[in-house]
Design a protein around this motif. Structure first.
Motif, mmCIF file in Angstrom:
data_model
loop_
_atom_site.group_PDB
_atom_site.id
_atom_site.type_symbol
_atom_site.label_atom_id
_atom_site.label_comp_id
_atom_site.label_asym_id
_atom_site.label_seq_id
_atom_site.Cartn_x
_atom_site.Cartn_y
_atom_site.Cartn_z
ATOM 1 N N ASP A 108 0.825 -1.191 -0.170
ATOM 2 C CA ASP A 108 0.036 -0.095 -0.095
ATOM 3 C C ASP A 108 0.880 1.078 -0.068
ATOM 4 O O ASP A 108 0.284 2.447 0.271
ATOM 5 C CB ASP A 108 -0.910 0.084 1.443
ATOM 6 N N TYR A 118 -6.092 9.331 -5.977
ATOM 7 C CA TYR A 118 -5.767 10.288 -5.036
ATOM 8 C C TYR A 118 -6.790 11.478 -5.212
ATOM 9 O O TYR A 118 -7.682 11.465 -6.063
ATOM 10 C CB TYR A 118 -4.312 11.045 -4.894
ATOM 11 N N GLU A 158 -1.646 4.274 1.423
ATOM 12 C CA GLU A 158 -2.964 4.755 1.494
ATOM 13 C C GLU A 158 -3.383 5.140 2.622
ATOM 14 O O GLU A 158 -3.117 4.999 3.837
ATOM 15 C CB GLU A 158 -3.722 3.335 1.133
ATOM 16 N N GLY A 159 -4.359 6.492 2.615
ATOM 17 C CA GLY A 159 -4.817 6.988 3.660
ATOM 18 C C GLY A 159 -3.978 8.234 4.158
ATOM 19 O O GLY A 159 -4.320 9.084 4.678
ATOM 20 N N ASP A 160 -2.626 8.553 3.559
ATOM 21 C CA ASP A 160 -1.673 9.534 3.763
ATOM 22 C C ASP A 160 -2.300 10.691 3.251
ATOM 23 O O ASP A 160 -2.831 10.643 2.230
ATOM 24 C CB ASP A 160 -0.338 9.042 3.600
ATOM 25 N N GLU A 174 -5.043 13.405 -0.801
ATOM 26 C CA GLU A 174 -5.039 12.405 -0.043
ATOM 27 C C GLU A 174 -5.038 11.008 -0.871
ATOM 28 O O GLU A 174 -5.595 11.005 -1.675
ATOM 29 C CB GLU A 174 -6.263 12.405 0.821
ATOM 30 N N LEU A 176 -5.886 7.443 -1.961
ATOM 31 C CA LEU A 176 -7.040 6.789 -1.571
ATOM 32 C C LEU A 176 -6.534 5.113 -1.784
ATOM 33 O O LEU A 176 -7.037 4.258 -1.150
ATOM 34 C CB LEU A 176 -8.374 7.131 -2.667
#
Length: 186
Positions: A108, A118, A158-160, A174, A176
């Motif tokens: 990821d 993103y 992912e999520g950063d 972000e 995704l």
């Protein structure tokens, strides 16, 4: 003497095109598929295209007066273009660092070869694939690994939420989803 009767220099035609610059100490990363495409183009130019043009130029030269012979003049110009492209491809393939993105399949984290989805602050969702300088095609959603968006996304997960610096100022995006091609079956 009239300008119409002076010989133009071919020096401008013979200059090597400027290679896209790499970061200092950087490498010319390329996927195995991108390397294969460039190599196939090089071999096609050497084995097929160039010999055909050489034959046309040879035939045209044997017809006599070369100064008004369109086949000869345009053939010579095409030959210079082919030789320039052969030199360019040879140099790029010599410095290429083939990197297989499938080794990160299932990860990821964003590395070279990742397809990243993103969303920006305006809520616009985009998907890009990070590839080498010589194989990226923006019309296909591919960006070079040295592009600002790629540099901002590299090593994120992912999520950063990462900071992207644009000419209009800093923006947050972000991550995704991160995908890699599956390894080839051996």
């Amino acid at each position: 003497m009239s300008k119409a009767f002076t010989r133009e220099s071919d020096a401008a035609d013979d200059d090597d095109p400027q290679l896209p610059s790499l970061p200092t100490g950087g490498k010319n990363y390329i996927t195995p598929q991108g390397y294969a495409r460039l190599r196939a183009e090089l071999l096609d130019l050497i084995d097929n295209e160039r010999p055909k043009v050489v034959d046309i130029v040879h035939w045209a030269a044997s017809n006599g007066d070369r100064s008004e012979n369109g086949d000869y003049l345009y053939g010579k110009k095409r030959l210079r273009e082919i030789d320039r492209r052969i030199r360019f491809l040879t140099k790029r393939l010599e410095i290429a660092e083939v990197t297989d993105p499938s080794v990160h399949h299932g990860s990821d984290q964003v590395f070279f070869g990742a397809t990243v989805t993103y969303v920006d602050q305006a809520g616009v969702e985009r998907t890009i694939t990070i590839l080498g300088i010589d194989e990226a095609d923006s019309l296909q959603g591919q960006v070079s690994w040295i592009a600002p968006i790629a540099r901002a996304l590299l090593k994120s997960r992912e999520g950063d939420v990462v900071k992207l610096v644009t000419p209009l100022g800093a923006e947050e995006v972000e991550v995704l989803a991160v995908r890699y091609p599956a390894p080839a079956a051996s």
